[in-house]
Design a protein around this motif. Structure first.
Motif, PDB file in Angstrom:
ATOM      1  N   MET A  73       0.841  -1.193   0.000  1.00  0.00           N
ATOM      2  CA  MET A  73       0.000   0.000   0.000  1.00  0.00           C
ATOM      3  C   MET A  73       0.875   1.241   0.000  1.00  0.00           C
ATOM      4  O   MET A  73       2.073   1.185   0.267  1.00  0.00           O
ATOM      5  CB  MET A  73      -0.887   0.031   1.259  1.00  0.00           C
ATOM      6  N   LYS A  74       0.234   2.392  -0.295  1.00  0.00           N
ATOM      7  CA  LYS A  74       0.923   3.680  -0.215  1.00  0.00           C
ATOM      8  C   LYS A  74       0.737   4.253   1.193  1.00  0.00           C
ATOM      9  O   LYS A  74      -0.330   4.093   1.795  1.00  0.00           O
ATOM     10  CB  LYS A  74       0.328   4.652  -1.229  1.00  0.00           C
ATOM     11  N   ALA A  75       1.769   4.927   1.685  1.00  0.00           N
ATOM     12  CA  ALA A  75       1.680   5.569   2.995  1.00  0.00           C
ATOM     13  C   ALA A  75       2.581   6.797   3.019  1.00  0.00           C
ATOM     14  O   ALA A  75       3.542   6.879   2.244  1.00  0.00           O
ATOM     15  CB  ALA A  75       2.108   4.603   4.093  1.00  0.00           C
ATOM     16  N   VAL A  76       2.245   7.717   3.905  1.00  0.00           N
ATOM     17  CA  VAL A  76       3.152   8.825   4.193  1.00  0.00           C
ATOM     18  C   VAL A  76       4.091   8.339   5.290  1.00  0.00           C
ATOM     19  O   VAL A  76       3.627   7.792   6.298  1.00  0.00           O
ATOM     20  CB  VAL A  76       2.376  10.065   4.677  1.00  0.00           C
ATOM     21  N   ARG A  77       5.402   8.528   5.083  1.00  0.00           N
ATOM     22  CA  ARG A  77       6.348   8.155   6.147  1.00  0.00           C
ATOM     23  C   ARG A  77       7.420   9.226   6.280  1.00  0.00           C
ATOM     24  O   ARG A  77       7.768   9.902   5.313  1.00  0.00           O
ATOM     25  CB  ARG A  77       7.025   6.818   5.839  1.00  0.00           C
ATOM     26  N   ILE A  78       7.939   9.341   7.503  1.00  0.00           N
ATOM     27  CA  ILE A  78       9.139  10.153   7.712  1.00  0.00           C
ATOM     28  C   ILE A  78      10.269   9.204   8.104  1.00  0.00           C
ATOM     29  O   ILE A  78      10.061   8.254   8.856  1.00  0.00           O
ATOM     30  CB  ILE A  78       8.936  11.265   8.776  1.00  0.00           C
ATOM     31  N   HIS A  79      11.447   9.478   7.550  1.00  0.00           N
ATOM     32  CA  HIS A  79      12.642   8.693   7.888  1.00  0.00           C
ATOM     33  C   HIS A  79      13.600   9.537   8.712  1.00  0.00           C
ATOM     34  O   HIS A  79      14.612   9.057   9.201  1.00  0.00           O
ATOM     35  CB  HIS A  79      13.334   8.202   6.616  1.00  0.00           C
ATOM     36  N   VAL A 139      10.605  16.310   4.602  1.00  0.00           N
ATOM     37  CA  VAL A 139      10.917  14.952   5.090  1.00  0.00           C
ATOM     38  C   VAL A 139       9.721  13.990   4.938  1.00  0.00           C
ATOM     39  O   VAL A 139       9.859  12.791   5.160  1.00  0.00           O
ATOM     40  CB  VAL A 139      11.393  14.938   6.568  1.00  0.00           C
ATOM     41  N   LEU A 140       8.562  14.527   4.546  1.00  0.00           N
ATOM     42  CA  LEU A 140       7.379  13.676   4.361  1.00  0.00           C
ATOM     43  C   LEU A 140       7.478  12.960   3.021  1.00  0.00           C
ATOM     44  O   LEU A 140       7.521  13.607   1.974  1.00  0.00           O
ATOM     45  CB  LEU A 140       6.109  14.537   4.404  1.00  0.00           C
ATOM     46  N   ARG A 141       7.530  11.643   3.056  1.00  0.00           N
ATOM     47  CA  ARG A 141       7.624  10.870   1.812  1.00  0.00           C
ATOM     48  C   ARG A 141       6.323  10.106   1.595  1.00  0.00           C
ATOM     49  O   ARG A 141       5.736   9.603   2.541  1.00  0.00           O
ATOM     50  CB  ARG A 141       8.770   9.865   1.892  1.00  0.00           C
ATOM     51  N   TYR A 142       5.917  10.048   0.340  1.00  0.00           N
ATOM     52  CA  TYR A 142       4.731   9.251  -0.025  1.00  0.00           C
ATOM     53  C   TYR A 142       5.268   8.024  -0.735  1.00  0.00           C
ATOM     54  O   TYR A 142       5.796   8.127  -1.845  1.00  0.00           O
ATOM     55  CB  TYR A 142       3.833  10.083  -0.945  1.00  0.00           C
ATOM     56  N   GLU A 143       5.193   6.857  -0.102  1.00  0.00           N
ATOM     57  CA  GLU A 143       5.938   5.716  -0.622  1.00  0.00           C
ATOM     58  C   GLU A 143       5.208   4.393  -0.407  1.00  0.00           C
ATOM     59  O   GLU A 143       4.231   4.313   0.336  1.00  0.00           O
ATOM     60  CB  GLU A 143       7.317   5.664   0.042  1.00  0.00           C
ATOM     61  N   GLU A 144       5.727   3.371  -1.024  1.00  0.00           N
ATOM     62  CA  GLU A 144       5.178   2.014  -0.926  1.00  0.00           C
ATOM     63  C   GLU A 144       5.668   1.383   0.379  1.00  0.00           C
ATOM     64  O   GLU A 144       6.857   1.442   0.692  1.00  0.00           O
ATOM     65  CB  GLU A 144       5.672   1.206  -2.133  1.00  0.00           C
ATOM     66  N   VAL A 145       4.744   0.809   1.155  1.00  0.00           N
ATOM     67  CA  VAL A 145       5.116   0.079   2.378  1.00  0.00           C
ATOM     68  C   VAL A 145       4.345  -1.248   2.376  1.00  0.00           C
ATOM     69  O   VAL A 145       3.356  -1.392   1.644  1.00  0.00           O
ATOM     70  CB  VAL A 145       4.773   0.882   3.668  1.00  0.00           C
ATOM     71  N   PRO A 146       4.769  -2.240   3.171  1.00  0.00           N
ATOM     72  CA  PRO A 146       4.024  -3.510   3.196  1.00  0.00           C
ATOM     73  C   PRO A 146       2.591  -3.307   3.697  1.00  0.00           C
ATOM     74  O   PRO A 146       2.361  -2.493   4.599  1.00  0.00           O
ATOM     75  CB  PRO A 146       4.813  -4.353   4.208  1.00  0.00           C
ATOM     76  N   ASP A 147       1.637  -4.054   3.127  1.00  0.00           N
ATOM     77  CA  ASP A 147       0.250  -4.018   3.631  1.00  0.00           C
ATOM     78  C   ASP A 147       0.219  -4.534   5.062  1.00  0.00           C
ATOM     79  O   ASP A 147       0.962  -5.444   5.405  1.00  0.00           O
ATOM     80  CB  ASP A 147      -0.643  -4.933   2.783  1.00  0.00           C
ATOM     81  N   PRO A 148      -0.666  -3.976   5.909  1.00  0.00           N
ATOM     82  CA  PRO A 148      -0.815  -4.542   7.257  1.00  0.00           C
ATOM     83  C   PRO A 148      -1.458  -5.925   7.158  1.00  0.00           C
ATOM     84  O   PRO A 148      -2.256  -6.174   6.255  1.00  0.00           O
ATOM     85  CB  PRO A 148      -1.746  -3.548   7.957  1.00  0.00           C
ATOM     86  N   GLU A 187       2.182   3.901  15.241  1.00  0.00           N
ATOM     87  CA  GLU A 187       2.014   4.284  13.834  1.00  0.00           C
ATOM     88  C   GLU A 187       0.662   4.965  13.618  1.00  0.00           C
ATOM     89  O   GLU A 187      -0.331   4.621  14.263  1.00  0.00           O
ATOM     90  CB  GLU A 187       2.089   3.044  12.932  1.00  0.00           C
ATOM     91  N   GLY A 188       0.640   5.905  12.686  1.00  0.00           N
ATOM     92  CA  GLY A 188      -0.568   6.665  12.423  1.00  0.00           C
ATOM     93  C   GLY A 188      -1.365   6.150  11.241  1.00  0.00           C
ATOM     94  O   GLY A 188      -1.208   4.999  10.822  1.00  0.00           O
ATOM     95  N   VAL A 189      -2.210   7.025  10.702  1.00  0.00           N
ATOM     96  CA  VAL A 189      -3.248   6.598   9.754  1.00  0.00           C
ATOM     97  C   VAL A 189      -3.104   7.193   8.355  1.00  0.00           C
ATOM     98  O   VAL A 189      -4.000   7.004   7.527  1.00  0.00           O
ATOM     99  CB  VAL A 189      -4.642   6.955  10.320  1.00  0.00           C
ATOM    100  N   ASP A 190      -2.013   7.913   8.074  1.00  0.00           N
ATOM    101  CA  ASP A 190      -1.848   8.517   6.745  1.00  0.00           C
ATOM    102  C   ASP A 190      -1.400   7.450   5.744  1.00  0.00           C
ATOM    103  O   ASP A 190      -0.257   7.441   5.284  1.00  0.00           O
ATOM    104  CB  ASP A 190      -0.819   9.654   6.793  1.00  0.00           C
ATOM    105  N   CYS A 191      -2.314   6.538   5.421  1.00  0.00           N
ATOM    106  CA  CYS A 191      -1.982   5.408   4.555  1.00  0.00           C
ATOM    107  C   CYS A 191      -3.283   4.829   3.989  1.00  0.00           C
ATOM    108  O   CYS A 191      -4.355   5.370   4.249  1.00  0.00           O
ATOM    109  CB  CYS A 191      -1.235   4.348   5.362  1.00  0.00           C
ATOM    110  N   GLU A 192      -3.187   3.746   3.227  1.00  0.00           N
ATOM    111  CA  GLU A 192      -4.370   3.218   2.537  1.00  0.00           C
ATOM    112  C   GLU A 192      -5.108   2.133   3.312  1.00  0.00           C
ATOM    113  O   GLU A 192      -6.319   1.958   3.140  1.00  0.00           O
ATOM    114  CB  GLU A 192      -3.962   2.671   1.158  1.00  0.00           C
ATOM    115  N   LEU A 193      -4.386   1.364   4.134  1.00  0.00           N
ATOM    116  CA  LEU A 193      -5.003   0.240   4.853  1.00  0.00           C
ATOM    117  C   LEU A 193      -4.572   0.234   6.313  1.00  0.00           C
ATOM    118  O   LEU A 193      -3.408   0.518   6.622  1.00  0.00           O
ATOM    119  CB  LEU A 193      -4.582  -1.090   4.215  1.00  0.00           C
ATOM    120  N   LEU A 194      -5.514  -0.123   7.208  1.00  0.00           N
ATOM    121  CA  LEU A 194      -5.210  -0.165   8.641  1.00  0.00           C
ATOM    122  C   LEU A 194      -5.788  -1.442   9.249  1.00  0.00           C
ATOM    123  O   LEU A 194      -6.945  -1.785   8.996  1.00  0.00           O
ATOM    124  CB  LEU A 194      -5.853   1.035   9.356  1.00  0.00           C
ATOM    125  N   ALA A 195      -4.995  -2.125  10.076  1.00  0.00           N
ATOM    126  CA  ALA A 195      -5.495  -3.254  10.863  1.00  0.00           C
ATOM    127  C   ALA A 195      -5.713  -2.739  12.286  1.00  0.00           C
ATOM    128  O   ALA A 195      -4.781  -2.237  12.913  1.00  0.00           O
ATOM    129  CB  ALA A 195      -4.490  -4.394  10.855  1.00  0.00           C
TER     130      ALA A 195
END
Ligand SMILES: [Zn+2]
Length: 340
Positions: A1-7, A14-23, A116-124
């Motif tokens: 999924m896509k998510a906003v992340r900071i590294h 520093v806000l990146r919009y990137e691919e991360v593993p689905d929850p 972890e927060g909610v700026d992403c596409e999927l949440l468990a």
């Protein structure tokens, strides 16, 4: 999924919009597809760097969306249901949680802060955090509500115990939490004096029911409050601005008045003359988020249309940097939303 992340911590860059593993939801969880999320000032603090945030990190506290998967051990929910999320995380089994005081749980955190927060596409998520929404609210409106309305409700109702007939001073009535406070104060039939920074925002505050509005850049708040209250002062001050307004807030209180605060947007260092504190018998109350019971309570009024979500504008989630820049420019009246 896509998510906003900071590294790393820093500015909007520093806000990146990137691919991360689905929850991967557990059998006692629900999987939610996020349809809207909202920005809060907390997101700015997290981005700049506060203790408890481990990197990389997904920010964001407020979300609404659709259930896509219901875990085997979960009952009472179905796929396709429209829901919002409680903006907080808690253990759900300690003494405080069992007493319904989730915001005193040792493991309590606002979503997007120590967890972890909610700026992403999927949440468990755990079912206790999931609340169905009525068709009368779109996803943007629903996601604009939880953090600010819960915060303002706990401050005014849970902590300050507002009553009909009182006078309440609401600082920064253009902010999300200020708009929520103004409406809750009116719901309890109090007289509201609000402050805002320009004529457009002052007019919007009047439209939401404020009897009086002070321009906090051009007028001295305590002087105007004295004029408006026949020198008496107000029963309750709703504070979240911090250093820039603290002294004016204290001076605006009537004897035995209550100041309740949930934030320090302009800085945390404030002083108080102890002689005023005891001789005028002020109550100074701290407040942090609220309980699940209070969230359900305030949402009842939102779902009934008695309290209204106020959305300023919405950005695609991929334009998260522009959304943060817009928030930091303080032009908004109401909530800034994001669309995954
Ligand atoms: Zn707990």
């Amino acid at each position: 999924m896509k998510a906003v992340r900071i590294h790393e911590f820093g500015g909007p860059e520093v806000l990146r919009y990137e691919e991360v593993p689905d929850p991967r939801p557990r059998q006692n969880q629900l999987l939610i597809r996020v349809k809207a999320c909202g920005i809060n000032h907390l997101d700015i603090w997290v981005r700049k760097g506060i203790p408890g945030v481990s990197l990389p990190h997904i920010p964001g506290s407020d979300a609404a969306g659709e259930i896509v998967e219901v875990g085997e051990y979960v009952s009472g929910f179905r796929p396709g249901q429209r829901v919002l999320l409680a903006p907080m995380s808690f253990c759900n089994h300690c003494e405080k949680c069992a007493a319904g005081l989730q915001n005193q749980c040792p493991q309590f955190s606002v979503l997007g802060n120590a967890v972890e927060g909610v700026d992403c596409e999927l949440l468990a998520v755990q079912p206790a955090s999931v609340i169905p929404i009525p068709d009368s609210l779109d996803f943007n409106q629903a996601a604009s509500v939880p953090l600010v309305f819960l915060t303002a409700w706990h401050m005014l109702v849970g902590r300050a115990g507002i009553r009909p007939g009182q006078t309440v001073l609401v600082l920064g009535a253009n902010s999300g939490v200020g708009i929520a406070a103004l409406q809750i104060a009116k719901l309890f039939q109090t007289t509201v004096i609000a402050t805002a920074g320009d004529e457009r925002k002052m007019q919007r505050a009047r439209e939401l029911g404020a009897e009086h509005v002070i321009n906090h850049y051009q007028q001295k708040i305590s002087v105007e409050v004295r004029k408006l209250t026949g020198r008496a002062g107000v029963d309750v001050v709703f504070e979240h601005v911090g250093a820039a307004t603290w002294e004016e807030s204290i001076k605006s209180l009537k004897p035995a008045g209550t100041l309740v605060t949930c934030g320090a947007t302009t800085g945390p260092a404030a002083a108080i003359d102890l002689r005023f504190l005891y001789s005028r018998q002020f109550s100074l109350l701290g407040s942090y988020m609220g309980t699940m019971g209070e969230l359900h309570e305030v949402l009842k009024h939102v779902f009934a249309g008695k309290l209204k979500p106020v959305v300023d504008r919405s950005f695609p989630l991929g334009e998260i940097q522009a959304a943060h820049e817009y928030m930091e420019s303080s032009q908004m009246f109401g909530k800034i939303m994001l669309q995954p």
